[in-house]
Enzyme design. Structure first.
Site, PDB file in Angstrom:
ATOM      1  N   SER A   1     -13.091   4.576   4.183  1.00 57.99           N
ATOM      2  CA  SER A   1     -13.750   4.222   5.447  1.00 57.99           C
ATOM      3  C   SER A   1     -14.995   5.077   5.642  1.00 57.99           C
ATOM      4  CB  SER A   1     -12.787   4.416   6.627  1.00 57.99           C
ATOM      5  OG  SER A   1     -11.957   3.277   6.750  1.00 57.99           O
TER       6      SER A   1
ATOM      7  N   HIS B   1      -9.143   4.834  -2.616  1.00 60.74           N
ATOM      8  CA  HIS B   1      -8.486   4.891  -1.301  1.00 60.74           C
ATOM      9  C   HIS B   1      -9.376   5.709  -0.372  1.00 60.74           C
ATOM     10  CE1 HIS B   1      -4.256   3.455  -1.966  1.00 60.74           C
ATOM     11  NE2 HIS B   1      -4.787   3.356  -3.172  1.00 60.74           N
ATOM     12  N   GLY B   2      -9.023   5.683   0.902  1.00 62.23           N
ATOM     13  CA  GLY B   2      -9.710   6.557   1.867  1.00 62.23           C
ATOM     14  C   GLY B   2     -11.198   6.297   1.930  1.00 62.23           C
TER      15      GLY B   2
ATOM     16  N   HIS C   1      -7.842  10.069   3.447  1.00 62.39           N
ATOM     17  CA  HIS C   1      -7.402   9.094   4.442  1.00 62.39           C
ATOM     18  C   HIS C   1      -7.769   9.531   5.865  1.00 62.39           C
ATOM     19  CE1 HIS C   1      -4.749   7.877   1.051  1.00 62.39           C
ATOM     20  NE2 HIS C   1      -5.078   6.683   1.510  1.00 62.39           N
TER      21      HIS C   1
ATOM     22  N   ASP D   1       0.853  -1.195   0.000  1.00 62.90           N
ATOM     23  CA  ASP D   1       0.000   0.000   0.000  1.00 62.90           C
ATOM     24  C   ASP D   1       0.891   1.248   0.000  1.00 62.90           C
ATOM     25  OD1 ASP D   1      -2.439   1.358   0.185  1.00 62.90           O
ATOM     26  OD2 ASP D   1      -2.457   1.323   2.382  1.00 62.90           O
TER      27      ASP D   1
HETATM   28  O1  G3H Z   1      -3.110   4.942   3.488  1.00 68.93           O
HETATM   29  C1  G3H Z   1      -3.062   4.851   4.696  1.00 68.93           C
HETATM   30  C2  G3H Z   1      -3.321   3.553   5.383  1.00 68.93           C
HETATM   31  O2  G3H Z   1      -4.449   3.695   6.208  1.00 68.93           O
HETATM   32  C3  G3H Z   1      -2.125   3.077   6.139  1.00 68.93           C
HETATM   33  O3  G3H Z   1      -1.891   3.877   7.244  1.00 68.93           O
HETATM   34  O4  G3H Z   1       0.575   4.312   7.222  1.00 68.93           O
HETATM   35  O5  G3H Z   1      -0.752   4.516   9.324  1.00 68.93           O
HETATM   36  O6  G3H Z   1      -0.296   2.272   8.320  1.00 68.93           O
HETATM   37  P1  G3H Z   1      -0.499   3.740   8.067  1.00 68.93           P
HETATM   38  P1  13P Z   2      -9.134   4.929   5.240  1.00 68.24           P
HETATM   39  O1  13P Z   2      -8.269   5.782   6.090  1.00 68.24           O
HETATM   40  O2  13P Z   2     -10.354   5.679   4.789  1.00 68.24           O
HETATM   41  O3  13P Z   2      -9.512   3.652   5.882  1.00 68.24           O
HETATM   42  O4  13P Z   2      -8.316   4.579   3.900  1.00 68.24           O
HETATM   43  C1  13P Z   2      -7.341   3.549   3.898  1.00 68.24           C
HETATM   44  C2  13P Z   2      -6.497   3.558   2.674  1.00 68.24           C
HETATM   45  O5  13P Z   2      -6.785   4.203   1.684  1.00 68.24           O
HETATM   46  C3  13P Z   2      -5.300   2.716   2.677  1.00 68.24           C
HETATM   47  O6  13P Z   2      -4.531   2.890   1.530  1.00 68.24           O
HETATM   48 ZN    ZN Z   3      -4.584   4.862   0.707  1.00 63.58          ZN
END
Ligand code: G3H
Ligand code: 13P
Ligand code: ZN
Length: 335
Positions: free
Chosen positions: A240, A237-238, A194, A98
């Protein structure tokens, strides 16, 4: 060099072909620890959904990149075991990087058994993004590993990169980007971001129940992009939804979250029926885990065995992943 094929993993190629034809999206869930990966496997086998398990740079720093890779291998074996025990079909699992930000990182993941990588050049100029993405694609395709690129910038925190404002994807750029890079899927920016604070309250209206309703995603941009590159897999992405019940449970048990507003599930349901073939969800899992743990400690302040509070957190995650697969992305029953 370890090939993902020897580990029983799948790239996104077949997954996206089926998702596009079947008008659903494959869930992409982030993992950093054992309870998350267990919950993802249990929920996805029991709902018979394909799944993408993804590792961010933050996860690599937190949990150790080698351990995460072996956890993914273990997840394949766990999936087979659950499927056998329950008389269910085995599900395809993709191990995905990711927000990879360099060629070296993407190469290292490919060399160590990842079946898909994202190269996120969205913070570079259009030309530099093309050059970086193309370089990763040329390397990845030698091993049949699929690559996700990104055009447009999402607000919020993407690993170490923080963007204050979103820049929507320009539909005019997508044909050139896809052709010149040879990328397999494209992450776009149409209003998601995000983290758990996707919109400010003043950007939203309030419904009859007093819940903030954010502005709709830019489905017009999505449609324009689909017209430019018909049948090409799009990634959100993003995505949630920041469930109000989880936030309420956190705050009722000592938490202090405010202005937490996500993407309404109806909009994700609509997007999943379009060319959107992959939907990334991380923050909702974080919220439900925290909610379950906070509630556990509020009810049983004397507990101190991690299994006592991580067990309920895992159950909350299983319920959430099943809900997403069955009621939001439409991926349940698609194996
Ligand atoms: O894109 C962001 C994902 O939620 C991963 O987040 O870098 O805190 O693991 P993180
Ligand atoms: P959220 O923060 O909306 O869960 O998005 C996650 C994401 O895009 C990870 O790459
Ligand atoms: Zn992302």
């Amino acid at each position: 060099m370890v090939s993902y094929k020897d580990l029983g993993l799948s790239s996104t190629r077949e997954m996206f072909k089926k998702a596009m034809a079947g008008k659903y999206a494959v869930p992409a869930y982030n993992f950093n620890n054992m309870e998350q990966i267990q919950a993802i496997m249990i929920a996805c086998v029991e709902t018979q959904s394909p799944v993408i398990i993804q590792v961010s740079s933050g996860a690599r720093k937190y949990a150790n990149q080698i351990l995460l890779r072996y956890m993914a291998q273990g997840a394949v074996e766990m999936m087979k075991d659950i499927a056998k025990e329950k008389g269910l079909k085995e599900i395809p699992i993709c191990l995905h990087l990711d927000h990879g930000d360099t060629f070296e990182l993407a190469k290292s993941c490919i060399d160590h058994g990842f079946s898909s990588v994202m190269i996120d050049g969205s913070h570079h100029s259009f030309e530099d993004n093309i050059a970086l993405t193309k370089k990763v694609v040329e390397y990845a395709h030698q091993f049949d590993v699929t690559v996700e690129g990104e055009l447009g910038v999402l607000a919020g925190i993407e690993d170490d990169v923080v963007a204050a404002e979103s820049t929507y994807t320009h539909p005019a750029e997508v044909i050139e980007f896809v052709k010149k890079t040879g990328v397999d899927s494209l992450a776009i920016s149409i209003g998601t971001s995000h983290g758990a604070n996707k919109f400010k309250p003043e950007q939203c209206t309030k419904n009859a129940e007093g819940v903030y309703v954010p502005p709709a995603l830019k489905f017009d941009i999505l449609e324009e992009i689909e017209k430019k590159i018909p049948g090409f897999p799009i990634v959100l992405h993003g995505a949630s939804s920041v469930p109000a019940e989880a936030v309420k449970m956190i705050n009722a048990n000592g938490g202090a979250l405010k202005d937490t507003i996500g993407i309404p599930e109806e909009q994700l349901r609509k997007a999943s029926k379009s060319a959107v073939c992959k939907v990334n969800i991380d923050s909702d899992g974080r919220l439900w885990m925290t909610a379950a743990i906070r509630k556990h400690f509020a009810d049983k302040p004397g507990d101190f065995d991690p299994r006592q509070y991580l067990g309920p957190a895992r159950l909350a995650l299983i319920a959430m992943y099943k809900h997403k697969n069955e009621n939001v992305l439409g991926s349940a029953g698609k194996v």
